[in-house]
Design a protein around this motif. Sequence first.
Motif, PDB file in Angstrom:
ATOM      1  N   PRO A  25      -0.547  -4.705   9.860  1.00 21.27           N
ATOM      2  CA  PRO A  25      -1.110  -3.272  10.075  1.00 21.27           C
ATOM      3  C   PRO A  25      -1.650  -3.142   9.194  1.00 21.27           C
ATOM      4  CG  PRO A  25       1.215  -4.164   9.571  1.00 21.27           C
ATOM      5  CD  PRO A  25       0.633  -5.509   9.689  1.00 21.27           C
ATOM      6  N   LEU A  26      -2.413  -4.091   8.050  1.00 20.31           N
ATOM      7  CA  LEU A  26      -3.408  -3.961   6.555  1.00 20.31           C
ATOM      8  C   LEU A  26      -3.743  -3.240   7.256  1.00 20.31           C
ATOM      9  CD1 LEU A  26      -3.849  -4.130   3.710  1.00 20.31           C
ATOM     10  CD2 LEU A  26      -4.454  -7.049   4.448  1.00 20.31           C
ATOM     11  N   ASN A  27      -4.673  -1.904   6.999  1.00 21.98           N
ATOM     12  CA  ASN A  27      -5.496  -1.279   6.870  1.00 21.98           C
ATOM     13  C   ASN A  27      -6.739  -0.971   5.848  1.00 21.98           C
ATOM     14  OD1 ASN A  27      -4.633   1.500   6.668  1.00 21.98           O
ATOM     15  ND2 ASN A  27      -3.203   0.598   7.182  1.00 21.98           N
ATOM     16  N   LEU A  28      -7.922  -0.168   5.963  1.00 18.54           N
ATOM     17  CA  LEU A  28      -8.477  -0.060   4.423  1.00 18.54           C
ATOM     18  C   LEU A  28      -8.051   0.876   3.114  1.00 18.54           C
ATOM     19  CD1 LEU A  28     -12.019   0.554   5.951  1.00 18.54           C
ATOM     20  CD2 LEU A  28     -11.068  -1.345   4.588  1.00 18.54           C
ATOM     21  N   SER A  29      -6.878   1.614   4.095  1.00 16.87           N
ATOM     22  CA  SER A  29      -5.839   2.247   3.487  1.00 16.87           C
ATOM     23  C   SER A  29      -5.578   1.782   1.807  1.00 16.87           C
ATOM     24  CB  SER A  29      -5.067   3.187   3.593  1.00 16.87           C
ATOM     25  OG  SER A  29      -4.889   3.782   4.848  1.00 16.87           O
ATOM     26  N   ILE A  30      -5.867   0.578   1.590  1.00 20.02           N
ATOM     27  CA  ILE A  30      -5.259  -0.323   0.600  1.00 20.02           C
ATOM     28  C   ILE A  30      -6.805  -0.064  -0.442  1.00 20.02           C
ATOM     29  CG2 ILE A  30      -6.468  -2.207   1.318  1.00 20.02           C
ATOM     30  CD1 ILE A  30      -4.295  -3.864  -0.214  1.00 20.02           C
ATOM     31  N   VAL A  31      -7.296   0.532  -0.279  1.00 25.79           N
ATOM     32  CA  VAL A  31      -8.638   0.467  -0.995  1.00 25.79           C
ATOM     33  C   VAL A  31      -8.379   2.346  -1.468  1.00 25.79           C
ATOM     34  CG1 VAL A  31     -10.972   0.683  -1.154  1.00 25.79           C
ATOM     35  CG2 VAL A  31     -10.204  -1.049   0.311  1.00 25.79           C
ATOM     36  N   LEU A  32      -8.195   2.943  -0.549  1.00 24.65           N
ATOM     37  CA  LEU A  32      -7.099   4.482  -1.074  1.00 24.65           C
ATOM     38  C   LEU A  32      -6.402   4.123  -2.126  1.00 24.65           C
ATOM     39  CD1 LEU A  32      -7.483   6.841  -0.628  1.00 24.65           C
ATOM     40  CD2 LEU A  32      -6.382   6.841   1.064  1.00 24.65           C
ATOM     41  N   ALA A  33      -4.832   3.256  -1.936  1.00 22.26           N
ATOM     42  CA  ALA A  33      -4.325   3.108  -3.099  1.00 22.26           C
ATOM     43  C   ALA A  33      -4.239   2.698  -4.496  1.00 22.26           C
ATOM     44  CB  ALA A  33      -3.365   1.989  -2.277  1.00 22.26           C
ATOM     45  N   LEU A  34      -5.613   2.082  -3.744  1.00 20.54           N
ATOM     46  CA  LEU A  34      -6.365   0.976  -5.376  1.00 20.54           C
ATOM     47  C   LEU A  34      -7.283   2.208  -5.839  1.00 20.54           C
ATOM     48  CD1 LEU A  34      -7.220  -2.717  -4.635  1.00 20.54           C
ATOM     49  CD2 LEU A  34      -5.670  -1.970  -5.800  1.00 20.54           C
TER      50      LEU A  34
ATOM     51  N   LEU B 174       0.180  17.061  -8.386  1.00 21.69           N
ATOM     52  CA  LEU B 174       0.088  16.129  -7.322  1.00 21.69           C
ATOM     53  C   LEU B 174       0.457  14.965  -7.018  1.00 21.69           C
ATOM     54  CD1 LEU B 174      -1.749  15.840 -11.192  1.00 21.69           C
ATOM     55  CD2 LEU B 174      -2.776  16.084  -8.793  1.00 21.69           C
ATOM     56  N   SER B 175       2.009  14.920  -7.646  1.00 21.40           N
ATOM     57  CA  SER B 175       2.492  13.715  -7.496  1.00 21.40           C
ATOM     58  C   SER B 175       3.058  14.412  -5.507  1.00 21.40           C
ATOM     59  CB  SER B 175       4.008  14.381  -7.612  1.00 21.40           C
ATOM     60  OG  SER B 175       5.411  13.184  -7.221  1.00 21.40           O
ATOM     61  N   GLY B 176       2.909  15.343  -4.876  1.00 17.70           N
ATOM     62  CA  GLY B 176       3.133  15.686  -3.843  1.00 17.70           C
ATOM     63  C   GLY B 176       1.811  14.573  -3.447  1.00 17.70           C
ATOM     64  N   ALA B 177       0.971  15.467  -3.543  1.00 21.76           N
ATOM     65  CA  ALA B 177      -0.922  14.618  -3.276  1.00 21.76           C
ATOM     66  C   ALA B 177      -0.705  13.215  -2.697  1.00 21.76           C
ATOM     67  CB  ALA B 177      -1.405  15.198  -3.633  1.00 21.76           C
ATOM     68  N   LEU B 178       0.306  12.782  -3.254  1.00 20.20           N
ATOM     69  CA  LEU B 178      -0.021  10.864  -3.401  1.00 20.20           C
ATOM     70  C   LEU B 178       1.039  10.403  -2.211  1.00 20.20           C
ATOM     71  CD1 LEU B 178      -0.194  10.255  -7.670  1.00 20.20           C
ATOM     72  CD2 LEU B 178      -1.452   9.539  -5.838  1.00 20.20           C
TER      73      LEU B 178
ATOM     74  N   LEU C 188       2.768   6.231  -7.723  1.00 17.40           N
ATOM     75  CA  LEU C 188       2.083   6.807  -8.182  1.00 17.40           C
ATOM     76  C   LEU C 188       2.552   7.906  -8.341  1.00 17.40           C
ATOM     77  CD1 LEU C 188      -1.514   5.386  -7.108  1.00 17.40           C
ATOM     78  CD2 LEU C 188      -0.174   4.579  -9.333  1.00 17.40           C
ATOM     79  N   ALA C 189       3.258   8.675  -7.219  1.00 14.79           N
ATOM     80  CA  ALA C 189       3.864   9.829  -7.069  1.00 14.79           C
ATOM     81  C   ALA C 189       4.832   9.768  -8.106  1.00 14.79           C
ATOM     82  CB  ALA C 189       4.369  10.018  -5.465  1.00 14.79           C
ATOM     83  N   VAL C 190       5.945   9.364  -8.248  1.00 17.27           N
ATOM     84  CA  VAL C 190       7.354   9.682  -9.367  1.00 17.27           C
ATOM     85  C   VAL C 190       6.516   9.613 -10.435  1.00 17.27           C
ATOM     86  CG1 VAL C 190       9.230   7.966  -9.725  1.00 17.27           C
ATOM     87  CG2 VAL C 190       9.105   8.668  -7.457  1.00 17.27           C
ATOM     88  N   ALA C 191       6.412   8.966 -10.810  1.00 11.76           N
ATOM     89  CA  ALA C 191       5.178   7.965 -12.174  1.00 11.76           C
ATOM     90  C   ALA C 191       4.445   9.272 -12.843  1.00 11.76           C
ATOM     91  CB  ALA C 191       3.889   7.087 -12.075  1.00 11.76           C
TER      92      ALA C 191
ATOM     93  N   THR D 197       0.735  -1.548   0.194  1.00  5.20           N
ATOM     94  CA  THR D 197       0.110   0.430   0.065  1.00  5.20           C
ATOM     95  C   THR D 197       0.844   1.045   0.212  1.00  5.20           C
ATOM     96  OG1 THR D 197      -1.778  -1.263   0.798  1.00  5.20           O
ATOM     97  CG2 THR D 197      -1.737   1.015   1.093  1.00  5.20           C
ATOM     98  N   THR D 198       2.247   1.024   0.652  1.00  6.26           N
ATOM     99  CA  THR D 198       2.878   2.465   1.003  1.00  6.26           C
ATOM    100  C   THR D 198       3.018   2.407  -0.572  1.00  6.26           C
ATOM    101  OG1 THR D 198       2.746   2.498   3.458  1.00  6.26           O
ATOM    102  CG2 THR D 198       4.778   3.383   2.124  1.00  6.26           C
ATOM    103  N   PHE D 199       4.073   1.538  -0.593  1.00  9.28           N
ATOM    104  CA  PHE D 199       4.345   1.856  -2.068  1.00  9.28           C
ATOM    105  C   PHE D 199       3.470   1.675  -3.306  1.00  9.28           C
ATOM    106  CE2 PHE D 199       7.826  -1.801  -0.180  1.00  9.28           C
ATOM    107  CZ  PHE D 199       8.476  -0.819   0.523  1.00  9.28           C
TER     108      PHE D 199
END
Length: 377
Positions: free
Chosen positions: A205-214, A260-264, A73-76, A66-68
């Motif tokens: 540690p897995l949480n619903l942030s993975i949904v946000l990442a997708l 946008l990169s910084g927001a991601l 995406l920020a770099v991309a 999730t973190t990666f």
Amino acid sequence: MSSQALQMPRWMDLVLLPLWNLLIALLVAGGVVLLIGASPAQALTVLLDGALGSARGLGYTLYYTTTFIFTGLAVAIAFHGGLFNIGGEGQATLGGIGVALLSLWLAPHLPAFVMIPLAVVAAALFGMAWAAVPGYLQAWRGSHVVITTIMFNFLAASLNGYLLVNWLRPNGSMSVESDAFAESARIPAVHELLARLGIEWPSSPLNLSIVLALLACVFVWWFLWKSRAGYVLRAVGSNPGAAHYAGIRPRWQVLAAMGLSGALAGLVGVNEIAGVQGKLTLDFVAGAGFTGIAVALMGRNHPVGIVLASLLFGTLYQGGVEVSFEVPGFSREMVVTVQGLIVLFAGAMAMVSAPMFAKLYAMVARQRRAAGEKTHG
């Protein structure tokens, strides 16, 4: 030189070449494992089993993934705007600071269904603001974004330490961390949600942030390839001079790409601070911003590729911990070395083998054309 300039088909560029690079990386890493007297087969088996062979291990792997995804995406998105954002570490730190300040201020007074969306917005805005400064400096003052984003990483770490030591640390506490957030500011953990449904799942540690990442992946795909704004940004990234001649303002696109990169990158704070720590801590990003560069390179700066590359690096991070415990003589430093080799060959040297594949493709294409001419002749 890009793989497209070498006239490789897209499937070869996006699938075959990354798999080849990963194979080379694993072979070289296996050679290093042999040199220290360990078994490459045993190390690989323990790594995969530790990362994917149990529910708990899979939870940790997806948490790292999730973190990666966020940092990749920020770099991309900066890359598509013609920029190389190396400041994901600092932008993620500011995202965490934004989550912490908002949570400490409002979480005791707001319910979770209001607080959590506000925390997501705060993480994105703080990361965006931190990245917009180097974007402005490059667009209007000519300061190279690579240099400024590197320096802003140090500034962000210093700011985080200053806030924790002087303002956010509870009185009488020796730990350099803030007060714990109210429950309404915590992102629900996956194992807790499954327990409410009667499904047993080990804690992780897995949480619903993975949904946000997708969802962020879907947004980046739509923005870059389906929206007019994304087309304009990619046009500037491909050729700023031609874009300016066509009536586009490259300066504003530089600012937009960095914002946008910084927001991601700032959304890392949602996963780490609101989803896991429940308080602001020192160095919670732990190098994920730099790993995002390798993730984006290996994923060809495409959301689908970034998800797969993030899963690979999540597997390496979680499985590497298990290898350092289970394989005799395999220290944590050796795990980092092996991970570095995979980053080197699968990320930084991703295009070294591209000319070979381009030549093979051209040779096969010529043979097919020759065979077709003989058939029709």
